[in-house]
Design a protein around this motif. Structure first.
Motif, short mmCIF file in Angstrom:
data_model
loop_
_atom_site.label_atom_id
_atom_site.label_comp_id
_atom_site.label_asym_id
_atom_site.label_seq_id
_atom_site.Cartn_x
_atom_site.Cartn_y
_atom_site.Cartn_z
N THR A 77 8.29 4.69 -5.31
CA THR A 77 9.03 5.40 -4.33
C THR A 77 7.52 5.95 -3.25
O THR A 77 7.44 6.43 -2.96
N ILE A 78 6.71 5.25 -3.43
CA ILE A 78 5.42 5.59 -2.44
C ILE A 78 4.73 4.55 -1.32
O ILE A 78 4.44 4.17 -0.90
N LEU A 79 5.91 2.98 -1.71
CA LEU A 79 5.45 2.06 -1.17
C LEU A 79 5.44 2.34 0.79
O LEU A 79 6.41 2.36 1.07
N SER A 80 4.51 1.63 1.66
CA SER A 80 5.09 2.75 3.03
C SER A 80 4.06 1.37 4.16
O SER A 80 4.18 0.97 5.70
N TRP A 140 0.83 -0.98 -0.12
CA TRP A 140 0.28 0.03 0.07
C TRP A 140 0.65 1.38 -0.36
O TRP A 140 1.58 1.66 0.45
N GLU A 141 0.43 2.46 -0.97
CA GLU A 141 0.85 3.72 -0.81
C GLU A 141 1.03 4.23 0.77
O GLU A 141 2.20 4.81 0.78
N ASP A 142 -0.12 3.92 1.51
CA ASP A 142 0.14 4.60 2.92
C ASP A 142 0.31 3.71 4.26
O ASP A 142 0.06 2.05 3.69
N LYS A 143 1.04 3.91 5.21
CA LYS A 143 0.79 2.64 6.73
C LYS A 143 -0.56 2.81 6.76
O LYS A 143 -1.27 2.69 6.89
N ASN A 144 -0.36 1.48 7.84
CA ASN A 144 -1.68 0.66 7.71
C ASN A 144 -2.78 0.35 7.10
O ASN A 144 -3.49 0.38 7.03
#
Length: 135
Positions: free
Chosen positions: A82-85, A54-58
């Motif tokens: 450059t976006i995976l968190s 996913w792009e963002d955490k959680n």
């Protein structure tokens, strides 16, 4: 004369249907058998879904489900590099992500199907490649 033509046509159709119903060749040598079986004796798909990132955490934001060959390194698609968190391995796998292409870089991060809600600084917004193994 018409009877002979009809008889030939029927014979041709019967031969063709028998050819279509013929069984597929069977692997008979150990090499042929091992090329289609896993160590556990189960036929496996070569390319399969291995990882969700996913792009963002959680596990929030844009999600990518990526496929690959078990045990082989694969680069994420360029627009995701450059976006995976955060990420999760598919059930039955353990995946590792690297900050460089071709599974390169001094640091990496591994996780199973329970996932990582937040990637470490070494790979957060830097993950460019991954490799997954069966567990």
């Amino acid at each position: 004369m018409h009877f002979i033509t009809v008889t030939k046509a029927i014979a041709t159709l019967l031969l063709a249907s028998n050819a279509l119903a013929a069984p597929a060749p069977v692997a008979t040598t150990p090499e042929e058998i091992s090329s289609i079986l896993s160590p556990a004796g189960v036929i496996e798909a070569r390319d399969q879904q291995l990882i969700d990132v996913w792009e963002d955490k959680n596990f929030l934001g844009v999600k990518l489900t990526d496929s690959g060959v078990v045990g082989e390194c694969k680069d994420f698609p360029k627009k995701f590099q450059t976006i995976l968190s955060s990420g999760k391995a598919k059930p039955g796998f353990r995946c590792t992500v690297w900050p460089k292409k071709n599974c390169g870089g001094a640091e990496s991060l591994s996780f199973d199907s329970t996932g990582r809600k937040a990637f470490t600084d070494a790979v957060n917004d830097k993950a460019k490649s991954f490799k997954c193994q069966k567990v």
